[in-house]
Design an enzyme around this catalytic site. Structure first.
Site, PDB file in Angstrom:
ATOM      1  N   ASP A   1      -2.668   0.010  -3.059  1.00  0.00           N
ATOM      2  CA  ASP A   1      -1.322  -0.601  -3.083  1.00  0.00           C
ATOM      3  C   ASP A   1      -1.125  -1.461  -1.839  1.00  0.00           C
ATOM      4  O   ASP A   1      -0.687  -2.610  -1.900  1.00  0.00           O
ATOM      5  CB  ASP A   1      -0.286   0.529  -3.147  1.00  0.00           C
TER       6      ASP A   1
ATOM      7  N   HIS B   1       1.694  -6.372 -10.018  1.00  0.00           N
ATOM      8  CA  HIS B   1       1.281  -5.662  -8.790  1.00  0.00           C
ATOM      9  C   HIS B   1       0.628  -4.307  -9.121  1.00  0.00           C
ATOM     10  O   HIS B   1      -0.517  -4.060  -8.721  1.00  0.00           O
ATOM     11  CB  HIS B   1       2.465  -5.502  -7.836  1.00  0.00           C
TER      12      HIS B   1
ATOM     13  N   GLU C   1      10.447   4.767  -7.795  1.00  0.00           N
ATOM     14  CA  GLU C   1      11.154   4.120  -6.683  1.00  0.00           C
ATOM     15  C   GLU C   1      12.029   2.943  -7.147  1.00  0.00           C
ATOM     16  O   GLU C   1      13.156   2.792  -6.680  1.00  0.00           O
ATOM     17  CB  GLU C   1      10.123   3.617  -5.665  1.00  0.00           C
ATOM     18  N   ASP C   2      11.497   2.120  -8.067  1.00  0.00           N
ATOM     19  CA  ASP C   2      12.160   0.845  -8.381  1.00  0.00           C
ATOM     20  C   ASP C   2      12.852   0.780  -9.742  1.00  0.00           C
ATOM     21  O   ASP C   2      13.417  -0.245 -10.095  1.00  0.00           O
ATOM     22  CB  ASP C   2      11.132  -0.303  -8.300  1.00  0.00           C
TER      23      ASP C   2
ATOM     24  N   ASP D   1     -23.818 -13.375  21.162  1.00  0.00           N
ATOM     25  CA  ASP D   1     -25.147 -13.260  21.733  1.00  0.00           C
ATOM     26  C   ASP D   1     -25.921 -12.096  21.130  1.00  0.00           C
ATOM     27  O   ASP D   1     -27.131 -12.040  21.206  1.00  0.00           O
ATOM     28  CB  ASP D   1     -25.028 -13.029  23.248  1.00  0.00           C
TER      29      ASP D   1
ATOM     30  N   HIS E   1       2.924   3.607 -10.228  1.00  0.00           N
ATOM     31  CA  HIS E   1       3.247   4.129  -8.899  1.00  0.00           C
ATOM     32  C   HIS E   1       4.599   3.687  -8.346  1.00  0.00           C
ATOM     33  O   HIS E   1       5.115   4.299  -7.414  1.00  0.00           O
ATOM     34  CB  HIS E   1       2.120   3.822  -7.903  1.00  0.00           C
TER      35      HIS E   1
END
Length: 724
Positions: A155, A62, A90-91, A275, A86
């Site tokens: 992201d 990712h 966080e992870d 149209d 990035h």
């Protein structure tokens, strides 16, 4: 080839992605910078080791995919490294400090800007609040460095492209968030490529059946249209070539989400949308754009009122183009956009052009400047926003502008959203001008502040040193800056007023005990603050001023030896000797009751209304009877000798029901220097009309003069003042 090539034994998905990234980077970065990106990849892969996405692929795929999107926009080396890393804060257990040590402070700041607020306690906050906090933090980081939003948009794009494995409810929530926040941000930054991709993916997730039906219908209709498109395209090309202007003409394909929005907003069918035949004409310079406009207007008749010049007056996101709608062959409308090649590049890439085309020219700097100006405004808004949800509401207002262009008296151009008022204009010029505005002139004619502005008018704002924002303005303003500035001013103004009133009330009680607040030692004040759970004396005074704490109870605590002890309320009744003197113009914490409308000269009584301050009633008001039974809730108040201002008063009139009666009464009131605020017909028959009139007076004497003069009129049968 590159270092990574020597270590690859099995061609895993992440291996293919890093090869692709290195190939793209080699087009504009040198080898040492590519090596730095590979180092970031190795660090990220180790940190995310053992983590997998719901699709089953290694998690590192990712961030590398996000980095590839940015590499295609020619993002600099630190931006690419931040994209690869990035998600590590966080992870994974990796900290911002570790990133700064391993790479640089700049990369660590970028990653931190993109990182969500993982420390938010999601149990105590709703998902909306959590998401609002994340977006707010992202904007703060954006204000420092625009690369944060580039990483975040890339992201979000990859997340939307890989939503397949997510549960349906989560898919819809992410798609809704993308349509509400991220696609408009891409649009606001002029990045129409990313915006269209985000909108198309979100639409497919939100409404899969509608998407499929529209996609098939568009596919079928496309074949039938080909002949007409070719005819029109050929006619335009021929005419432009005859004029000797180098250009490129292309039929413009409307994307499915744009078609859907048009059908929805204008309530028309697909046939009506389809149209319109759309074309883009690209040329070399601005002069050619206007010359080509003349050529196409000679070729086909323009439809009145459907021409827009975004070259002279660019959109807020920097978009420039000429737009015109013509009546073409076979009676079909033709939509034409004329722009230079450079304008087209900017329209597609927006802020990304700063990196993408920097090597060719520096005109992308103006996009950078526009984006920074917008972010500065957002920063000002977020400072005054009460909470993150309020900030998001303001942001959404700011993300969907349809501009109106108005002029300052000196000829400057100010852009405000459609429907914007004079107040919005004043705040767009400067916050201080907005706070002090009292009136305005539009094209030299005096107008009220709530007047909506139209294109091309000249606006002159009239200010006064004594003026301040009115809470009613919040009903008229449309810009986020004006709304947040007014709220911020009122919030702080009320706080200052409450502290001032709280001090007066407490001093009044202490004076009855022959004491002054400044003579009370600090230890005793700190002890009372501790008992009342307040952090400062100002906070305590504010609470008193807002009516949340009784001033005589606080005075008792400050004077008795046992601060924590119980207080006898009976003692207080003797202590209240001197009344509180009011002028009636104190602001938001002393309010004149609307039920009895007291005016200077009336006997009055004050009641504590928790959270609002003191409400002043006429002594004879019926509503005061119940509250007077609670001695702790009311206090003696008196009008100041120098109370000045216009105070509303209610009169009940029985008048002859004949033509011109009300006009006679109105002119008499006007002659006596008063103004009618409201007239209500209470009852009426063929002979008599009973009317309730609210008018402004200076004091009781002024009201008596008005009532005497009205009684002398032949049309007035009876007149009384209403006090409840």
């Amino acid at each position: 080839m590159w270092k990574i090539a020597d270590t690859l034994e099995l061609e895993l998905p992440q291996d293919k992605l890093i090869r692709r990234l290195c190939t793209t980077l080699s087009g504009y970065l040198d080898q040492s910078q590519i090596d730095a990106c590979i180092h970031a990849y190795e660090f990220g892969a180790a940190a995310h080791s053992g983590q997998f996405r719901k699709s089953g692929e290694a998690y590192i795929c990712h961030p590398v995919s996000v980095a590839i999107s940015l590499a295609e926009m020619r993002m600099d080396v630190n931006g690419i490294m931040a994209a690869i890393l990035h998600d590590v804060i966080e992870d994974t257990p990796v900290t911002k400090k570790e990133l700064a040590t391993q790479f640089s402070e700049e990369v660590a700041e970028l990653v931190d800007g993109v990182t969500k607020l993982t420390q938010i306690d999601s149990k105590s906050k709703s998902h909306a609040e959590t998401q609002a906090e994340n977006v707010r933090k992202m904007f703060l980081a954006m204000a420092k460095d625009l690369r944060v939003i580039m990483v975040k948009l890339a992201d979000r794009l990859h997340n939307m492209q890989t939503l397949g494995a997510m549960p349906p409810e989560a898919k819809r929530r992410i798609a809704r968030e993308t349509l509400d926040i991220y696609a408009p941000i891409a649009n606001r930054l002029g990045m129409s490529n990313i915006r269209h991709k985000l909108e198309a993916l979100s639409f497919e997730v939100m409404y899969p059946r509608r998407h499929a039906v529209l996609k098939n219908a568009v596919k079928k209709a496309r074949g039938n249209r080909r002949k007409i498109v070719d005819t029109i395209e050929s006619s335009i090309k021929t005419r432009v070539e005859q004029a000797g202007l180098p250009s490129e003409v292309v039929g413009r394909e409307k994307d499915i989400y744009s078609i859907y929005k048009k059908m929805l907003n204008k309530k028309i069918s697909l046939e009506d949308v389809f149209d319109v035949y759309a074309f883009r004409i690209f040329c070399d310079n601005v002069d050619s754009c206007y010359r080509i406009l003349g050529i196409v207007h000679n070729l086909y008749k323009p439809i009145p009122g459907r021409f827009k010049d975004y070259i002279a007056l660019p959109k807020a996101n920097g978009y420039q183009s000429l737009h015109t709608i013509l009546m073409g062959p076979y009676g079909v409308p033709i939509e034409i956009q004329i722009r230079t090649h450079e304008m087209h590049r900017m329209a597609e890439s927006g802020i990304a052009a700063h990196w993408l085309y920097k090597s060719e020219d520096d005109k992308s700097e103006k996009f950078q400047a526009r984006a920074n100006e917008w972010l500065r405004d957002l920063l000002e808004i977020q400072k005054s926003a009460g909470d993150s949800l309020e900030f998001i509401d303001n942001l959404k207002v700011d993300l969907f502008p349809q501009e109106v262009f108005v002029f300052t008296p000196k000829g400057g151009i100010i852009k405000i959203p459609r429907g914007g008022t004079v107040i919005d204009f004043a705040y767009a010029v400067h916050t201080d001008i907005g706070n002090a505005c009292v009136s305005a002139r539009i094209d030299k004619q005096l107008v009220p502040l709530q007047t909506k502005l139209e294109n091309g008018v000249t606006v002159e704002v009239i200010t006064a040193s004594w003026a301040r924002p009115n809470p009613l303005w919040l009903n008229y303003v449309v810009t986020a800056k004006a709304r947040s500035s007014i709220r911020n001013y009122l919030k702080h103004f009320k706080q200052k007023e409450a502290i001032s009133l709280g001090r007066r009330l407490l001093e009044k009680e202490l004076q009855a005990m022959q004491l002054h607040l400044e003579n009370i030692d600090d230890e005793r004040i700190q002890a009372v603050l501790k008992v009342t759970s307040m952090h400062s004396l100002d906070e305590l005074l504010e609470d008193i001023g807002l009516g949340n704490k009784m001033p005589f109870l606080i005075a008792k605590r400050l004077t008795q030896d046992n601060v924590n002890g119980a207080i006898k309320l009976d003692d207080n009744l003797q202590a209240q000797k001197s009344p509180l003197i009011i002028k009636g113009t104190e602001g938001m914490v002393i309010n004149l009751a609307k039920c009895c409308r007291p005016i200077p000269g009336d006997p009055i009584i004050g009641f504590f209304n928790p959270g609002k301050g003191i409400v002043v009633h006429h002594y004879e008001c019926r509503n005061s009877t119940e509250v007077r039974k609670k001695p702790t809730n009311w206090l003696d108040v008196e009008w100041s000798q120098d109370a000045v201002g216009d105070f509303p008063a209610d009169l009940r009139l029985e008048i002859l029901n004949r033509r011109g009666s009300l006009a006679t009464i109105a002119s008499t009131i006007s002659e006596l220097d008063s103004n009618i605020e409201n007239v209500t017909v209470v009852d009426q028959d063929e002979r008599v009309s009973i009317d309730q009139i609210t008018l402004t007076v200076r004091d009781r004497v002024h009201l008596a003069q008005i009532m005497r003069r009205l009684k002398e009129l032949s049309v007035v049968l009876k007149i009384t003042r209403t006090k409840a």
